[in-house]
Design an enzyme around this catalytic site. Structure first.
Site, PDB file in Angstrom:
ATOM      1  N   SER A  48       0.864  -1.179   0.000  1.00 16.96           N
ATOM      2  CA  SER A  48       0.000   0.000   0.000  1.00 16.96           C
ATOM      3  C   SER A  48       0.902   1.231   0.000  1.00 16.96           C
ATOM      4  O   SER A  48       2.130   1.109   0.098  1.00 16.96           O
ATOM      5  CB  SER A  48      -0.865  -0.010   1.264  1.00 16.96           C
ATOM      6  OG  SER A  48       0.008   0.083   2.381  1.00 16.96           O
ATOM      7  N   ASP A  79      -0.616  -1.393  -4.183  1.00 18.15           N
ATOM      8  CA  ASP A  79      -1.961  -1.617  -3.660  1.00 18.15           C
ATOM      9  C   ASP A  79      -2.577  -0.314  -3.117  1.00 18.15           C
ATOM     10  O   ASP A  79      -1.884   0.528  -2.552  1.00 18.15           O
ATOM     11  CB  ASP A  79      -1.817  -2.651  -2.519  1.00 18.15           C
ATOM     12  CG  ASP A  79      -3.115  -3.319  -2.158  1.00 18.15           C
ATOM     13  OD1 ASP A  79      -3.997  -3.413  -3.033  1.00 18.15           O
ATOM     14  OD2 ASP A  79      -3.249  -3.775  -0.999  1.00 18.15           O
ATOM     15  N   HIS A  80      -3.882  -0.180  -3.277  1.00 14.30           N
ATOM     16  CA  HIS A  80      -4.633   0.967  -2.733  1.00 14.30           C
ATOM     17  C   HIS A  80      -3.963   2.322  -2.990  1.00 14.30           C
ATOM     18  O   HIS A  80      -3.786   3.118  -2.057  1.00 14.30           O
ATOM     19  CB  HIS A  80      -4.875   0.784  -1.227  1.00 14.30           C
ATOM     20  CG  HIS A  80      -5.889  -0.282  -0.928  1.00 14.30           C
ATOM     21  ND1 HIS A  80      -7.240  -0.144  -1.154  1.00 14.30           N
ATOM     22  CD2 HIS A  80      -5.737  -1.543  -0.444  1.00 14.30           C
ATOM     23  CE1 HIS A  80      -7.877  -1.253  -0.817  1.00 14.30           C
ATOM     24  NE2 HIS A  80      -6.986  -2.133  -0.396  1.00 14.30           N
ATOM     25  N   GLU A 133     -11.505   0.034  -8.659  1.00 13.04           N
ATOM     26  CA  GLU A 133     -12.354  -0.378  -7.522  1.00 13.04           C
ATOM     27  C   GLU A 133     -13.707   0.308  -7.596  1.00 13.04           C
ATOM     28  O   GLU A 133     -13.796   1.509  -7.831  1.00 13.04           O
ATOM     29  CB  GLU A 133     -11.628  -0.030  -6.211  1.00 13.04           C
ATOM     30  CG  GLU A 133     -12.457  -0.301  -4.978  1.00 13.04           C
ATOM     31  CD  GLU A 133     -11.606  -0.593  -3.736  1.00 13.04           C
ATOM     32  OE1 GLU A 133     -10.395  -0.852  -3.866  1.00 13.04           O
ATOM     33  OE2 GLU A 133     -12.178  -0.561  -2.629  1.00 13.04           O
ATOM     34  N   GLY A 212      -9.811  -7.597   1.649  1.00 13.22           N
ATOM     35  CA  GLY A 212     -10.284  -7.925   3.002  1.00 13.22           C
ATOM     36  C   GLY A 212     -10.438  -9.418   3.210  1.00 13.22           C
ATOM     37  O   GLY A 212     -11.414  -9.884   3.792  1.00 13.22           O
ATOM     38  N   GLY A 213      -9.435 -10.174   2.757  1.00  8.09           N
ATOM     39  CA  GLY A 213      -9.512 -11.639   2.874  1.00  8.09           C
ATOM     40  C   GLY A 213      -9.382 -12.146   4.303  1.00  8.09           C
ATOM     41  O   GLY A 213      -9.806 -13.265   4.609  1.00  8.09           O
ATOM     42  N   THR A 236      -4.102  -8.365   7.184  1.00 10.79           N
ATOM     43  CA  THR A 236      -4.171  -8.366   8.650  1.00 10.79           C
ATOM     44  C   THR A 236      -3.724  -9.696   9.271  1.00 10.79           C
ATOM     45  O   THR A 236      -2.947  -9.707  10.226  1.00 10.79           O
ATOM     46  CB  THR A 236      -5.607  -8.017   9.115  1.00 10.79           C
ATOM     47  OG1 THR A 236      -5.983  -6.801   8.476  1.00 10.79           O
ATOM     48  CG2 THR A 236      -5.684  -7.844  10.615  1.00 10.79           C
TER      49      THR A 236
HETATM   50  O1  G3H Z   1      -5.450  -4.718   0.166  1.00 10.79           O
HETATM   51  C1  G3H Z   1      -5.325  -5.368   1.215  1.00 10.79           C
HETATM   52  C2  G3H Z   1      -6.347  -6.286   1.638  1.00 10.79           C
HETATM   53  O2  G3H Z   1      -7.579  -6.010   1.148  1.00 10.79           O
HETATM   54  C3  G3H Z   1      -6.199  -6.907   2.960  1.00 10.79           C
HETATM   55  O3  G3H Z   1      -7.346  -6.972   3.763  1.00 10.79           O
HETATM   56  O4  G3H Z   1      -6.270  -6.832   5.984  1.00 10.79           O
HETATM   57  O5  G3H Z   1      -8.592  -7.641   5.748  1.00 10.79           O
HETATM   58  O6  G3H Z   1      -6.706  -9.033   4.952  1.00 10.79           O
HETATM   59  P1  G3H Z   1      -7.213  -7.668   5.203  1.00 10.79           P
HETATM   60 ZN    ZN Z   2      -7.584  -3.958   0.207  1.00  9.80          ZN
END
Ligand code: G3H
Ligand code: ZN
Length: 285
Positions: A48, A79-80, A133, A212-213, A236
């Site tokens: 990120s 990312d992002h 996105e 957000g896995g 995370t």
């Molecule tokens: O771009 C990063 C992810 O979407 C990670 O999401 O922190 O919920 O695994 P997470």
């Molecule tokens: Zn993400």
């Protein structure tokens, strides 16, 4: 040698998902590269804006380039990225992939900036993979929320809008909001599998990305992949493993950094390899 696009397409056609892990240091990169090699899996390494600021844009690109030269099949994703300028810096540096996250700007601006990023990127590198996105995830990676969180339906990706977005912008991947959140909540937010199917019908060969896995139930992940998700982001959960393992390792007698970090890399690898296998990405090189 296959390109990221080829792996993403193969994943989509054969119902598996290319794993994407976020990293903030060399040990995390090392754990991913070794896991990818051992399981013969293509893997995306995501950074990120804060992660690449911490590692350094030049350093990030050089490290991954060196691993690639040595045969690793890993792909570097910005990312992002929240602005055109941020995307441009990573494109100019030679990243394999860019994610423009326009969830914080108006829909009109999101269309415009995403299109501009694709145009700029493809001129520089025809093989680069660009992710746009649609929709909005309300939370942040790395946060553990001690409450139940459910994404409001109004923030979910709309299938018809997804088609228009792809046709207008020319993206290769679409980050779709389908129920998961960044970070971990007290509940395991459910994915809307039917919505994934409906979005998938509209997007053709464009890869559907699940952000957000972390904290998503395994059955939901399985069903999401069957429904059309072919790229899954995890941050995370890996950060938690890193921190917990590091605390444990620091409590031992070692003072040599490589001795301290060795078990941490081992623990991260165990987690990463489990995810690679669960996403069906092993033996795909
Ligand atoms: O771009 C990063 C992810 O979407 C990670 O999401 O922190 O919920 O695994 P997470
Ligand atoms: Zn993400």
């Amino acid at each position: 040698m296959f390109k990221l696009k080829d792996y993403l397409l193969k994943a989509k056609q054969n119902n598996w998902a290319v794993p994407h892990f976020n990293v903030a240091n060399l040990e995390m990169i090392k754990a991913i590269v070794e896991s990818s090699e051992e399981l013969k899996a293509p893997v995306m390494i995501g950074m990120s804006e804060s992660e690449r600021e911490f590692i350094g844009l030049d350093q990030a690109e050089s490290i991954i380039k060196d691993y690639k030269k040595a045969g690793a099949v890993v792909f570097l994703n910005a990312d992002h990225s929240k602005s055109f300028e941020s995307c441009k810096r990573a494109i100019d540096k030679g990243f394999d992939s860019i994610h423009f996250d326009g969830s914080h700007v108006s829909l009109k601006e999101n269309f415009e900036i995403t299109k501009k990023v694709v145009k700029y990127a493809k001129k520089k590198n025809i093989d680069i993979s660009i992710e746009g996105e649609l929709g909005c995830m309300p939370t942040e990676s790395s946060k553990i929320y001690n409450k139940k969180i459910e994404v409001k339906k109004e923030y979910f990706t709309k299938p018809k809008e997804a088609r228009a977005f792809i046709e207008t912008t020319g993206i290769d991947r679409l980050a779709s909001v389908v129920g998961s959140i960044h970070g971990i909540a007290a509940n395991n937010p459910h994915l809307d599998i039917d919505l994934i199917k409906r979005i998938n019908i509209e997007v053709g060969n464009v890869s559907l990305v699940l952000h957000g896995g972390s904290g998503v139930l395994p059955l939901d992940i399985k069903n999401a992949i069957k429904a059309g998700i072919s790229n899954i982001h995890i941050s995370t959960e890996l950060r938690i493993i890193y921190k917990e393992s590091l605390i444990k390792s620091l409590s031992k007698d070692n003072i040599a950094p490589y001795a301290i970090m060795e078990p941490v890399i081992k623990d991260m690898k165990e987690f990463i390899k489990e995810k690679i296998k669960f996403f069906g990405a092993n033996n795909k090189l």
